[in-house]
Design a protein around this motif. Structure first.
Motif, PDB file in Angstrom:
ATOM      1  N   THR A  40       0.820  -1.214   0.000  1.00 12.89           N
ATOM      2  CA  THR A  40       0.000   0.000   0.000  1.00 12.89           C
ATOM      3  C   THR A  40       0.855   1.265   0.000  1.00 12.89           C
ATOM      4  O   THR A  40       0.320   2.375   0.132  1.00 12.89           O
ATOM      5  CB  THR A  40      -0.945   0.028   1.217  1.00 12.89           C
ATOM      6  N   GLY A  86      -2.365   1.177  -2.494  1.00  7.91           N
ATOM      7  CA  GLY A  86      -2.700  -0.048  -3.196  1.00  7.91           C
ATOM      8  C   GLY A  86      -3.492   0.151  -4.466  1.00  7.91           C
ATOM      9  O   GLY A  86      -3.717  -0.815  -5.215  1.00  7.91           O
ATOM     10  N   GLU A  87      -3.929   1.358  -4.745  1.00  9.72           N
ATOM     11  CA  GLU A  87      -4.693   1.614  -5.964  1.00  9.72           C
ATOM     12  C   GLU A  87      -3.748   1.927  -7.124  1.00  9.72           C
ATOM     13  O   GLU A  87      -2.552   2.141  -6.944  1.00  9.72           O
ATOM     14  CB  GLU A  87      -5.663   2.777  -5.741  1.00  9.72           C
ATOM     15  N   LEU A  88      -4.312   1.960  -8.327  1.00 10.84           N
ATOM     16  CA  LEU A  88      -3.529   2.283  -9.512  1.00 10.84           C
ATOM     17  C   LEU A  88      -3.571   3.790  -9.717  1.00 10.84           C
ATOM     18  O   LEU A  88      -4.281   4.312 -10.578  1.00 10.84           O
ATOM     19  CB  LEU A  88      -4.077   1.541 -10.732  1.00 10.84           C
ATOM     20  N   ARG A 115      -3.533  -7.615  -2.161  1.00 12.66           N
ATOM     21  CA  ARG A 115      -4.398  -6.794  -3.002  1.00 12.66           C
ATOM     22  C   ARG A 115      -5.589  -7.589  -3.523  1.00 12.66           C
ATOM     23  O   ARG A 115      -5.518  -8.794  -3.727  1.00 12.66           O
ATOM     24  CB  ARG A 115      -3.608  -6.231  -4.192  1.00 12.66           C
ATOM     25  N   GLU A 142      -9.586  -7.154  -8.145  1.00  9.35           N
ATOM     26  CA  GLU A 142      -9.793  -5.990  -9.011  1.00  9.35           C
ATOM     27  C   GLU A 142      -8.524  -5.159  -9.113  1.00  9.35           C
ATOM     28  O   GLU A 142      -8.163  -4.683 -10.208  1.00  9.35           O
ATOM     29  CB  GLU A 142     -10.943  -5.127  -8.460  1.00  9.35           C
ATOM     30  N   GLN A 143      -7.830  -4.969  -7.994  1.00  8.58           N
ATOM     31  CA  GLN A 143      -6.578  -4.211  -8.026  1.00  8.58           C
ATOM     32  C   GLN A 143      -5.516  -4.937  -8.837  1.00  8.58           C
ATOM     33  O   GLN A 143      -4.812  -4.327  -9.644  1.00  8.58           O
ATOM     34  CB  GLN A 143      -6.094  -3.958  -6.598  1.00  8.58           C
ATOM     35  N   ASN A 186      -6.206  -4.522 -12.424  1.00 12.66           N
ATOM     36  CA  ASN A 186      -5.862  -3.161 -12.867  1.00 12.66           C
ATOM     37  C   ASN A 186      -4.363  -3.022 -13.088  1.00 12.66           C
ATOM     38  O   ASN A 186      -3.926  -2.413 -14.075  1.00 12.66           O
ATOM     39  CB  ASN A 186      -6.329  -2.141 -11.836  1.00 12.66           C
ATOM     40  N   TYR A 187      -3.571  -3.563 -12.162  1.00 19.71           N
ATOM     41  CA  TYR A 187      -2.115  -3.517 -12.335  1.00 19.71           C
ATOM     42  C   TYR A 187      -1.723  -4.234 -13.631  1.00 19.71           C
ATOM     43  O   TYR A 187      -0.924  -3.724 -14.432  1.00 19.71           O
ATOM     44  CB  TYR A 187      -1.384  -4.226 -11.190  1.00 19.71           C
TER      45      TYR A 187
END
Length: 618
Positions: free
Chosen positions: A315, A320-322, A353, A356-357, A360-361
């Motif tokens: 994180t 942790g998001e894109l 993660r 969905e994360q 996305n990565y």
């Protein structure tokens, strides 16, 4: 120094003068330097003159400029990202400023390649603009071409065998030879890049490592493994690390697992930035020194399992998001290192993660990586009896089930706490992936309790026989595409963080290399599958192409019946620990018990050791 080019006031006169001197209207040269052998698979390096900037410039050279080069031939087009290269020799000069901008490209076909290079400026443009805009607002727009010749027949490593590629089967293929690649990997130390001779590298508060100087690796016992004409940087730095890679390659190891970012993680000593908290400012000289090491790995044919984060720090970037910092992180990795031929991008060690994360990565990396290197992720360990929210904890299932069939995911990087489960777990995910119409390449990348792993040769609790049976051959006999060997956490000075001397496991490398060599020399393994149902003993393993060839792993003191097809077969025995020759005496360790069935036992009555048995149609 100026932070960005200034447009001349007297455009007409200046444009004429610039035309005479070979410059564009912004005062920048349209010339470029081209370096490389111009052979298929070997990197072509283009270096351009651009804005004079520094790592800490007010206009961020990593975020506010975007260098994209379009390479094309009669069949293919690649959009390849470039990067700020300081003075163009940062590995040696340790420069943090300059006007050199660079792109590296790995051509996959021979013939004429044309390129169009353009550098754009704009707020956060590095994570926004990946192609030439409809209205060309580039700082410069340079065209050229070069001729690529066939593979150099004297080349070594991946420069001879080609890029590792996913082709919809259970093994990566070497693109030039089309042979399947069986990974025989080193999985520790995970902080391999925490090396004292890299610029800007220091211990930022990781665990105590009393056997390391200032908490960093030096690999001193491997300095003598460095060879004349091997690479170094600066004033002769790098011999310990390059020597370590030479030693491992000489032992038959063809893959290395390492983190490129463990800020706030276990080691807290590896990051690509100028400082741990400067996550949009990259350390150009450090990364240029990494590039020297990675290029040597290509020459050795040593694959790069690039772990982009770990469980303790996943994180750190955008929670942790894109987000912007994470996008830039992936983009810089792809731009600087994507041309290497043995890369697997791993989304994270012991990932926390969400599916969905992770997707996305993976989508973002695939969108910016023109070479479509395989993408993997590593699971948390499954511990029997542990529970979460009232149900059994199964992070393997929770991590990989949502990824089945996903278009931008190819490799489950398995961690197994209970090594007795390895064989069935590998088979499970191979079978599930086939049913989802996207067969996976399954890697076994960490085993056992965190503080054990694979022990040193001289450890009192030496576990090599167990690991050989359950994890090495257990995974391969299910159809795994290879392994990486983790060192454990307590065996100081040779654990997962402090390991310096790879010779501490010299015997283990022999055992592991024996398996790889056996598969490559004696089996059409890419056409075989696990067929344990043909055996009467569930302690043994069977890997087969039914009616043609059967491979049986028989643990010590065990026997088993094997159901085979009609006709005549040959039989041979192999010692998986000692390696070497196959024993092919026809009446030592087997007998026909009934039609289409043979009873298998130890070769020549040697029941106190494991045996590998090959039964092949004449």
């Amino acid at each position: 120094m100026y932070s960005h080019p200034v447009k001349p006031y007297f455009v007409g006169l200046c444009a004429f003068i610039l035309l005479l001197c070979g410059c564009n209207e912004k005062g920048l040269s349209d010339s470029y330097d081209l370096e490389g052998t111009l052979r298929k698979w070997q990197p072509v390096t283009l270096t351009f003159d651009g804005p004079q900037v520094s790592e800490t410039d007010s206009i961020n050279p990593f975020l506010d400029y975007s260098l994209v080069v379009n390479f094309s031939n009669k069949d293919t087009t690649y959009n390849v990202h470039g990067y700020f290269a300081a003075d163009g020799d940062a590995a040696n000069s340790s420069a943090d400023a300059g006007n050199k901008w660079r792109v590296k490209f790995s051509p996959n076909t021979i013939g004429t390649w044309k390129f169009r290079a353009f550098l754009m400026e704009g707020k956060n443009i590095a994570v926004k603009q990946f192609s030439l805009p409809k209205k060309n607002e580039s700082i410069w727009d340079i065209n050229g071409e070069f001729e690529v010749r066939p593979v150099d027949t004297t080349a070594v490593g991946f420069y001879r065998t080609g890029k590792l590629a996913y082709d919809g089967t259970h093994y990566l293929k070497q693109s030039e030879t089309h042979k399947p690649f069986l990974k025989n990997g080193v999985g520790s130390p995970e902080n391999f890049l925490a090396y004292s001779e890299f610029d800007g590298t220091y211990d930022n508060g990781g665990p105590a490592t009393p056997t390391l100087n200032d908490g960093l690796h030096q690999y001193p016992t491997h300095v003598d493994d460095w060879k004349e004409n091997d690479p170094v940087w600066g004033d002769g730095r790098g011999k310990g690390m390059i020597g370590a890679l030479n030693y491992l390659s000489g032992k038959g190891m063809n893959s290395l697992y390492f983190l490129v970012m463990n800020e706030n993680g276990d080691g807290n000593d590896v990051w690509p930035w100028i400082a741990p908290d400067e996550q949009t400012r990259y350390d150009v000289s450090k990364l240029d020194q990494w590039e020297t090491v990675f290029t040597h790995m290509d020459r050795l044919g040593m694959a790069m399992n690039v772990f982009t984060q770990e469980t303790e720090n996943d994180t750190v970037l955008n929670k942790g998001e894109l987000g912007l910092e994470r996008k830039l992180f992936y983009k810089e990795l792809v731009a600087r290192f994507g041309h290497h031929l043995g890369i697997v991008w791993n989304l994270g060690e012991e990932t926390n993660r969400s599916p969905e994360q992770l997707k996305n990565y993976a989508d973002y990396i695939r969108s910016i990586d023109p070479y479509e290197h395989p993408i993997a992720v590593h699971n948390h360990v499954r511990v029997t009896g542990e529970r979460r929210e009232g149900r059994p904890l199964d992070p393997i299932k929770e991590t990989f089930t949502p990824m089945l069939g996903y278009r931008n995911f190819e490799i489950p990087s398995l961690q197994m706490y209970d090594t007795t489960e390895v064989h069935k777990e590998v088979k499970k995910w191979l079978d599930l992936s086939r049913k989802k119409k996207k067969p996976w390449v399954v890697y076994l990348d960490e085993i056992g309790h965190w503080d054990i792993g694979v022990t040193t040769d001289t450890a009192a609790n030496n576990n090599h026989d167990m690991v050989m049976r359950s994890s090495l051959w257990g995974s391969l006999m299910s159809g795994a595409a290879g392994t990486s060997w983790y060192f454990g956490g307590k065996d100081i000075p040779n654990n997962d963080i402090s390991a310096e001397d790879f010779r501490a496991r010299d015997n283990w490398w022999n055992i592991s290399a024996n398996a790889k060599k056996f598969f490559e020399d004696h089996l059409p393994f890419e056409t075989m599958q696990c067929h344990d149902e043909l055996l009467s003993n569930d302690k043994a393993y069977c890997f087969a192409k039914k009616d043609e060839i059967y491979l049986v792993y028989l643990p010590k003191n065990e026997t088993t019946d094997l159901t085979i097809g009609d006709g005549a077969f040959t039989i041979a025995f192999y010692d998986p620990k000692e390696g070497g020759m196959l024993y092919d005496k026809q009446n030592e360790g087997w007998k026909i018990t009934k039609p289409n069935s043979v009873e298998l036992s130890a070769y020549n009555g040697q029941k106190g050791k494991d045996w590998v048995i090959v039964i092949a149609r004449k």
